[in-house]
Motif scaffolding. Structure first.
Motif, PDB file in Angstrom:
ATOM      1  N   GLY A   1      11.567   0.007   2.426  1.00  0.00           N
ATOM      2  CA  GLY A   1      10.860  -1.161   2.947  1.00  0.00           C
ATOM      3  C   GLY A   1       9.726  -0.812   3.893  1.00  0.00           C
ATOM      4  O   GLY A   1       8.556  -1.081   3.607  1.00  0.00           O
ATOM      5  N   PRO A   2      10.020  -0.196   5.049  1.00  0.00           N
ATOM      6  CA  PRO A   2       8.947   0.114   6.002  1.00  0.00           C
ATOM      7  C   PRO A   2       8.268   1.454   5.743  1.00  0.00           C
ATOM      8  O   PRO A   2       7.456   1.903   6.548  1.00  0.00           O
ATOM      9  CB  PRO A   2       9.676   0.132   7.339  1.00  0.00           C
ATOM     10  CG  PRO A   2      11.050   0.565   7.005  1.00  0.00           C
ATOM     11  CD  PRO A   2      11.341  -0.036   5.646  1.00  0.00           C
ATOM     12  N   ARG A   3       8.566   2.111   4.633  1.00  0.00           N
ATOM     13  CA  ARG A   3       8.025   3.447   4.385  1.00  0.00           C
ATOM     14  C   ARG A   3       6.498   3.437   4.306  1.00  0.00           C
ATOM     15  O   ARG A   3       5.839   4.338   4.810  1.00  0.00           O
ATOM     16  CB  ARG A   3       8.610   4.024   3.109  1.00  0.00           C
ATOM     17  CG  ARG A   3       8.209   5.462   2.882  1.00  0.00           C
ATOM     18  CD  ARG A   3       8.886   6.046   1.675  1.00  0.00           C
ATOM     19  NE  ARG A   3      10.313   6.116   1.928  1.00  0.00           N
ATOM     20  CZ  ARG A   3      11.223   6.291   0.986  1.00  0.00           C
ATOM     21  NH1 ARG A   3      10.868   6.385  -0.268  1.00  0.00           N
ATOM     22  NH2 ARG A   3      12.500   6.350   1.297  1.00  0.00           N
ATOM     23  N   GLY A   4       5.914   2.419   3.687  1.00  0.00           N
ATOM     24  CA  GLY A   4       4.458   2.374   3.553  1.00  0.00           C
ATOM     25  C   GLY A   4       3.759   2.332   4.906  1.00  0.00           C
ATOM     26  O   GLY A   4       2.791   3.059   5.138  1.00  0.00           O
ATOM     27  N   ALA A   5       4.250   1.480   5.805  1.00  0.00           N
ATOM     28  CA  ALA A   5       3.642   1.383   7.136  1.00  0.00           C
ATOM     29  C   ALA A   5       3.848   2.679   7.919  1.00  0.00           C
ATOM     30  O   ALA A   5       2.951   3.139   8.627  1.00  0.00           O
ATOM     31  CB  ALA A   5       4.236   0.210   7.902  1.00  0.00           C
ATOM     32  N   ALA A   6       5.032   3.283   7.773  1.00  0.00           N
ATOM     33  CA  ALA A   6       5.301   4.532   8.494  1.00  0.00           C
ATOM     34  C   ALA A   6       4.400   5.662   7.998  1.00  0.00           C
ATOM     35  O   ALA A   6       3.872   6.446   8.798  1.00  0.00           O
ATOM     36  CB  ALA A   6       6.770   4.916   8.332  1.00  0.00           C
ATOM     37  N   LEU A   7       4.194   5.736   6.686  1.00  0.00           N
ATOM     38  CA  LEU A   7       3.345   6.796   6.146  1.00  0.00           C
ATOM     39  C   LEU A   7       1.879   6.561   6.508  1.00  0.00           C
ATOM     40  O   LEU A   7       1.136   7.517   6.736  1.00  0.00           O
ATOM     41  CB  LEU A   7       3.514   6.891   4.636  1.00  0.00           C
ATOM     42  CG  LEU A   7       4.906   7.335   4.167  1.00  0.00           C
ATOM     43  CD1 LEU A   7       4.960   7.437   2.654  1.00  0.00           C
ATOM     44  CD2 LEU A   7       5.314   8.636   4.804  1.00  0.00           C
ATOM     45  N   ALA A   8       1.463   5.304   6.565  1.00  0.00           N
ATOM     46  CA  ALA A   8       0.095   5.016   6.989  1.00  0.00           C
ATOM     47  C   ALA A   8      -0.106   5.427   8.447  1.00  0.00           C
ATOM     48  O   ALA A   8      -1.143   6.005   8.803  1.00  0.00           O
ATOM     49  CB  ALA A   8      -0.201   3.532   6.809  1.00  0.00           C
ATOM     50  N   LEU A   9       0.863   5.137   9.292  1.00  0.00           N
ATOM     51  CA  LEU A   9       0.771   5.542  10.698  1.00  0.00           C
ATOM     52  C   LEU A   9       0.798   7.060  10.834  1.00  0.00           C
ATOM     53  O   LEU A   9       0.050   7.631  11.634  1.00  0.00           O
ATOM     54  CB  LEU A   9       1.908   4.908  11.505  1.00  0.00           C
ATOM     55  CG  LEU A   9       1.896   5.193  12.996  1.00  0.00           C
ATOM     56  CD1 LEU A   9       0.635   4.619  13.625  1.00  0.00           C
ATOM     57  CD2 LEU A   9       3.128   4.604  13.647  1.00  0.00           C
ATOM     58  N   ALA A  10       1.630   7.731  10.030  1.00  0.00           N
ATOM     59  CA  ALA A  10       1.682   9.194  10.072  1.00  0.00           C
ATOM     60  C   ALA A  10       0.345   9.794   9.653  1.00  0.00           C
ATOM     61  O   ALA A  10      -0.137  10.756  10.261  1.00  0.00           O
ATOM     62  CB  ALA A  10       2.798   9.703   9.168  1.00  0.00           C
ATOM     63  N   GLY A  11      -0.271   9.223   8.622  1.00  0.00           N
ATOM     64  CA  GLY A  11      -1.577   9.715   8.201  1.00  0.00           C
ATOM     65  C   GLY A  11      -2.641   9.491   9.261  1.00  0.00           C
ATOM     66  O   GLY A  11      -3.494  10.351   9.500  1.00  0.00           O
ATOM     67  N   LEU A  12      -2.600   8.331   9.908  1.00  0.00           N
ATOM     68  CA  LEU A  12      -3.557   8.036  10.975  1.00  0.00           C
ATOM     69  C   LEU A  12      -3.406   9.021  12.133  1.00  0.00           C
ATOM     70  O   LEU A  12      -4.398   9.557  12.640  1.00  0.00           O
ATOM     71  CB  LEU A  12      -3.358   6.609  11.481  1.00  0.00           C
ATOM     72  CG  LEU A  12      -4.166   6.232  12.719  1.00  0.00           C
ATOM     73  CD1 LEU A  12      -5.639   6.110  12.358  1.00  0.00           C
ATOM     74  CD2 LEU A  12      -3.660   4.946  13.314  1.00  0.00           C
TER      75      LEU A  12
END
Length: 88
Positions: free
Chosen positions: A36-47
């Protein structure tokens, strides 16, 4: 000859990941977060990864000290963090 080629290939592989954003933030994020929250977490990790790379690159010109290479100062800073974390 083949051993030297294998060693150079391994070092080149690691070097190419060191130059750009390696897969580490996405690998860790995929292991830690549910789908579920994986997309937001990966976007934050990339940022965070790109922001850190940019901050270090922007800091290099400010670290020019006569007689001392700025990259060496960055290395000393990271070594300070390493020893601090080891002591903790």
């Amino acid at each position: 000859v083949w051993g030297a080629l294998a060693l150079c290939s391994a070092l080149a592989f690691v070097g190419f990941f060191a130059v750009g954003p390696g897969p580490l933030p996405w690998f860790v994020g995929a292991e830690l977060f549910p789908p579920g929250p994986r997309g937001a977490a990966l976007a934050l990790a990339g940022l965070v990864n790109w922001a850190s790379n940019t901050a270090v690159a922007m800091a290099f010109p400010a670290m020019q000290v006569p007689g001392i290479c700025g990259v060496f100062l960055v290395f000393l800073g990271f070594m300070g963090f390493l020893w601090g974390f080891m002591a903790f």
